[in-house]
Design an enzyme around this catalytic site. Structure first.
Site, mmCIF file in Angstrom:
data_model
loop_
_atom_site.group_PDB
_atom_site.id
_atom_site.type_symbol
_atom_site.label_atom_id
_atom_site.label_comp_id
_atom_site.label_asym_id
_atom_site.label_seq_id
_atom_site.Cartn_x
_atom_site.Cartn_y
_atom_site.Cartn_z
ATOM 1 N N GLY A 2 1.172 1.104 -3.175
ATOM 2 C CA GLY A 2 2.165 2.370 -2.851
ATOM 3 C C GLY A 2 1.596 3.657 -3.172
ATOM 4 O O GLY A 2 1.691 4.554 -2.460
ATOM 5 N N GLU A 52 8.760 2.013 -3.635
ATOM 6 C CA GLU A 52 9.345 1.543 -5.024
ATOM 7 C C GLU A 52 8.181 0.576 -5.520
ATOM 8 O O GLU A 52 8.021 -0.342 -5.036
ATOM 9 C CB GLU A 52 10.757 0.878 -4.406
ATOM 10 C CG GLU A 52 11.671 0.602 -5.721
ATOM 11 C CD GLU A 52 11.672 -0.909 -5.996
ATOM 12 O OE1 GLU A 52 10.921 -1.544 -6.779
ATOM 13 O OE2 GLU A 52 12.351 -1.874 -5.194
ATOM 14 N N CYS A 95 11.582 -6.606 -9.821
ATOM 15 C CA CYS A 95 11.257 -5.289 -10.128
ATOM 16 C C CYS A 95 12.268 -4.930 -11.509
ATOM 17 O O CYS A 95 11.413 -3.955 -11.997
ATOM 18 C CB CYS A 95 11.189 -4.361 -9.062
ATOM 19 S SG CYS A 95 12.679 -4.459 -7.951
ATOM 20 N N GLU A 107 2.527 -3.137 -16.094
ATOM 21 C CA GLU A 107 3.575 -4.240 -15.857
ATOM 22 C C GLU A 107 2.557 -5.563 -15.728
ATOM 23 O O GLU A 107 1.584 -5.525 -14.992
ATOM 24 C CB GLU A 107 3.961 -3.930 -14.390
ATOM 25 C CG GLU A 107 4.975 -4.965 -13.985
ATOM 26 C CD GLU A 107 5.461 -4.530 -12.333
ATOM 27 O OE1 GLU A 107 6.721 -4.923 -12.313
ATOM 28 O OE2 GLU A 107 4.655 -4.249 -11.519
HETATM 29 P P1 NAP Z 1 1.095 -4.972 -2.473
HETATM 30 O O1 NAP Z 1 -0.400 -5.441 -2.688
HETATM 31 O O2 NAP Z 1 1.373 -3.754 -3.119
HETATM 32 O O3 NAP Z 1 1.394 -5.306 -0.791
HETATM 33 C C1 NAP Z 1 2.580 -4.873 -0.412
HETATM 34 C C2 NAP Z 1 2.187 -4.569 1.127
HETATM 35 O O4 NAP Z 1 1.418 -3.086 1.308
HETATM 36 C C3 NAP Z 1 1.212 -5.589 1.856
HETATM 37 O O5 NAP Z 1 1.910 -5.546 3.069
HETATM 38 C C4 NAP Z 1 -0.091 -5.052 1.723
HETATM 39 O O6 NAP Z 1 -0.604 -5.248 2.932
HETATM 40 C C5 NAP Z 1 0.157 -3.423 2.162
HETATM 41 N N1 NAP Z 1 -0.949 -2.775 1.336
HETATM 42 C C6 NAP Z 1 -1.159 -2.744 -0.133
HETATM 43 N N2 NAP Z 1 -1.985 -1.946 -0.303
HETATM 44 C C7 NAP Z 1 -2.430 -1.236 0.701
HETATM 45 C C8 NAP Z 1 -3.371 -0.107 1.114
HETATM 46 N N3 NAP Z 1 -4.110 0.390 0.283
HETATM 47 N N4 NAP Z 1 -3.204 0.293 2.251
HETATM 48 C C9 NAP Z 1 -2.323 -0.348 3.313
HETATM 49 N N5 NAP Z 1 -1.590 -1.225 3.117
HETATM 50 C C10 NAP Z 1 -1.332 -1.615 1.702
HETATM 51 O O7 NAP Z 1 2.101 -6.074 -2.945
HETATM 52 P P2 NAP Z 1 2.461 -7.463 -2.924
HETATM 53 O O8 NAP Z 1 1.542 -8.045 -1.900
HETATM 54 O O9 NAP Z 1 3.704 -7.749 -2.637
HETATM 55 O O10 NAP Z 1 1.984 -8.308 -4.307
HETATM 56 C C11 NAP Z 1 0.712 -7.904 -5.111
HETATM 57 C C12 NAP Z 1 1.219 -7.366 -6.521
HETATM 58 O O11 NAP Z 1 2.003 -6.177 -6.475
HETATM 59 C C13 NAP Z 1 1.788 -8.516 -7.331
HETATM 60 O O12 NAP Z 1 1.108 -9.308 -8.216
HETATM 61 C C14 NAP Z 1 2.743 -7.498 -8.344
HETATM 62 O O13 NAP Z 1 1.900 -7.126 -9.315
HETATM 63 C C15 NAP Z 1 2.935 -5.988 -7.490
HETATM 64 N N6 NAP Z 1 4.587 -6.393 -6.994
HETATM 65 C C16 NAP Z 1 5.220 -5.541 -7.694
HETATM 66 C C17 NAP Z 1 6.648 -5.578 -7.350
HETATM 67 C C18 NAP Z 1 7.686 -4.662 -8.031
HETATM 68 O O14 NAP Z 1 8.814 -4.642 -7.492
HETATM 69 N N7 NAP Z 1 7.195 -4.028 -9.002
HETATM 70 C C19 NAP Z 1 7.014 -6.016 -6.154
HETATM 71 C C20 NAP Z 1 6.136 -6.911 -5.377
HETATM 72 C C21 NAP Z 1 4.879 -6.936 -5.905
HETATM 73 P P3 NAP Z 1 -1.583 -6.660 2.879
HETATM 74 O O15 NAP Z 1 -0.777 -7.705 1.986
HETATM 75 O O16 NAP Z 1 -1.633 -7.240 4.323
HETATM 76 O O17 NAP Z 1 -2.866 -6.352 2.311
#
Ligand code: NAP
Length: 527
Positions: free
Chosen positions: A245, A264, A301, A392
């Site tokens: 994010g 979020e 979350c 977290e």
């Molecule tokens: P994420 O790594 O934040 O990825 C979510 C989306 O954003 C994916 O489509 C990802 O693309 C993209 N993305 C991530 N970093 C980016 C960047 N630097 N530039 C452009 N696009 C980017 O989350 P996730 O895959 O859902 O889960 C990974 C970790 O996030 C979990 O282990 C958890 O710790 C955390 N998470 C937290 C919550 C919460 O509500 N607190 C919810 C979900 C996840 P790609 O996957 O295609 O690379």
């Protein structure tokens, strides 16, 4: 049927060269379908179609938008068991959860349909002219909300339906009159493609311009980065990690034309258990919290990752009971090997901090991708001094902080980052004596809960799902409930504009019969 291709407007397209598969965490195997990552050409085409479609879509009636949203809901239901099967195979979540989340997605779509059909959401304000005012005449001014333009929505890994392709961000943006391009989450690309097909069928049935919706496949950050950098994209919706994010927020603010990113992100959702409540409800609380911590394998979350109490016999006994209850709950499947890997890594990082004790953790891994629920505890002073412990740990993990006294409890709350929720567990009128603790908590969170659990986010207009950074990038808005529409609009004024050229929302006759603020009076009347 899943083709593995992206929808560029209403056409399936697979011109990219990179491919990937989704993963079944229950079977610990890749699923069969091959997905083709969207190419640069396809990204540009989707944005071009969205930009053209916006010219018409921004002005279509609330009734037509409502029909579109309602038919999307019908078409999602019409996908039947195929959708449920693919959802389960890509997430490791149960059939019941899949059906529950589908119900929530449909409810959200219908809520936004009702909102735009009724029409007053545009917050029309009319100040009629005072031509005789001295020394300067007052002009006629009429204000309402108008859509921003094409939006990019990043699907969330932990909500393959309700916060993904046709989830809250997409539904609210379409309701506002903004075309949407979804960057599909790679973990549930098949679910995303099926839902996208439902949206596009609905667009055809309700004569919505081609390009109002596209769904792009991608694994890796390239497609998302290109979309956020595209000059014709006007805002971004995101649910996921703080790292992701924040990266998108920084990217968007560095563009020649910076755009808003409504992300979020992470939250540990502090729960304060006041001493008298602990004294009276220890066993009950332990069971309730063990269930909340492990609900959905802790992948919400609003998961309660931090419990705070005043040190003593009662808190020690609560910690033991909570551990006992947690160990009674069977480990369950996480969404993906990457998520469980991140869970184990973050747990290890927390364990490596001095002063943290593990009080409940299963020794052996039960099955691949199944998370072991964990309870830890730490002294208030250690927690206060080491902010690594404030991070977290996404999964069924919680930390009980044993505070010396109420002053230390307040100091800890003041040191926490922004959170989605905060909870007070109180006996009868006990909370009255903790007003400064409660005030400190209010300043950190988007929603405060009394004698409950933070998991379970009701979808309704009074809900706030957001909060000070890093819970979200803009604490003035909510991602849940109909007010989520406000993220995708801007206020716009007409000055001295001829009545026949005004939009219906602002015409003298009030043809839409909406509620408007006219010269300081909220009314349904004509002028
Ligand atoms: P994420 O790594 O934040 O990825 C979510 C989306 O954003 C994916 O489509 C990802 O693309 C993209 N993305 C991530 N970093 C980016 C960047 N630097 N530039 C452009 N696009 C980017 O989350 P996730 O895959 O859902 O889960 C990974 C970790 O996030 C979990 O282990 C958890 O710790 C955390 N998470 C937290 C919550 C919460 O509500 N607190 C919810 C979900 C996840 P790609 O996957 O295609 O690379």
């Amino acid at each position: 049927m899943i083709t593995g291709k992206s929808y560029i407007g209403n056409k399936l397209s697979g011109k990219g060269t990179k491919t990937y598969k989704t993963f079944n965490p229950q079977l610990n195997l890749e699923n069969e379908n091959v997905f083709i990552e969207a190419s640069a050409e396809e990204i540009n085409e989707a944005v071009k179609l969205a930009t053209i479609a916006f010219k018409k879509f921004r002005n279509i009636s609330g009734a037509q938008k409502a029909a579109f949203l309602n038919v999307i809901a019908d078409e999602i239901l019409a996908l039947g068991d195929d959708l449920i099967r693919v959802y389960c195979s890509e997430s490791g979540l149960s059939e019941d959860r899949a059906k529950g989340e589908r119900g929530r997605t449909i409810f959200q779509l219908k809520s936004f349909a009702n909102l735009v059909e009724e029409g007053s959401w545009v917050e029309a304000i009319i100040e009629t002219a005072q031509t005789n005012r001295t020394p300067i005449a007052k002009p006629d001014l009429r204000k309402m909300s108008i859509p921003l333009g094409p939006i990019v929505v990043f699907g969330a890994s932990n909500f393959p339906l309700a916060y993904s392709t046709a989830g809250g961000d997409t539904a609210s943006a379409l309701a506002a009159g903004c075309p949407v391009i979804v960057k599909s989450h790679p973990m549930h690309a098949g679910t995303g493609e099926l839902v996208a097909s439902a949206i596009l069928k609905a667009a055809k049935r309700t004569e919505i311009p081609n390009g109002v919706f596209s769904n792009l496949n991608s694994r890796g950050i390239e497609v998302g980065v290109k979309l956020v950098n595209h000059p014709d994209i006007k805002a971004v919706g995101f649910t996921g990690s703080i790292r992701g994010g924040r990266a998108l927020y920084d990217l968007a603010s560095q563009r020649e034309e910076p755009i808003p990113v409504f992300a979020e992100m992470g939250s540990i959702n502090p729960v304060i258990i006041l001493p008298e409540a602990l004294n009276r409800r220890e066993s009950n609380l332990a069971k309730t919290y063990a269930n909340s911590i492990t609900l959905g394998t802790g992948q919400f979350c609003t998961n309660p990752g931090l419990l705070l109490g005043i040190k003593g016999k009662n808190l020690s006994s609560f910690i033991q009971k909570l551990s006992g209850e947690i160990l009674k709950i069977k480990p369950s499947c996480m969404l993906h090997p990457n998520i469980i890997e991140a869970y184990e890594k973050k747990k290890l990082k927390a364990f490596s901090q001095s002063g943290l004790s593990m009080v409940a953790n299963l020794e052996k891994e039960e099955q691949s991708n199944y998370a072991r629920p964990t309870i830890t505890t730490v002294e208030g002073k250690t927690f206060l001094e080491n902010t690594t412990l404030h991070q977290e740990v996404f999964g069924p993990f919680s930390m009980v902080v044993q505070c010396e006294d109420v002053n230390q409890l307040e100091a800890i709350i003041l040191k926490l980052e922004g959170q989605l929720t905060g909870t007070i567990i109180s006996a009868n009128n006990e909370a009255v004596d903790y007003s400064s603790v409660i005030e400190a908590l209010k300043n950190k969170v988007g929603r405060i809960i009394f004698n409950g659990v933070p998991t379970g986010v009701e979808v309704c207009p009074a809900m706030v799902h957001g909060g000070p950074y890093p819970a979200s990038t803009d604490s003035r808005f909510t991602a849940v409930g109909v007010n989520a529409i406000k993220r995708w609009v801007r206020p716009f004024s007409y000055q001295d504009w001829p009545n026949n050229l005004l939009p219906n929302e602002l015409k003298n006759e009030n043809p839409l019969k909406i509620s408007r603020l006219i010269n300081g009076e909220q009314t349904l009347n004509k002028i």
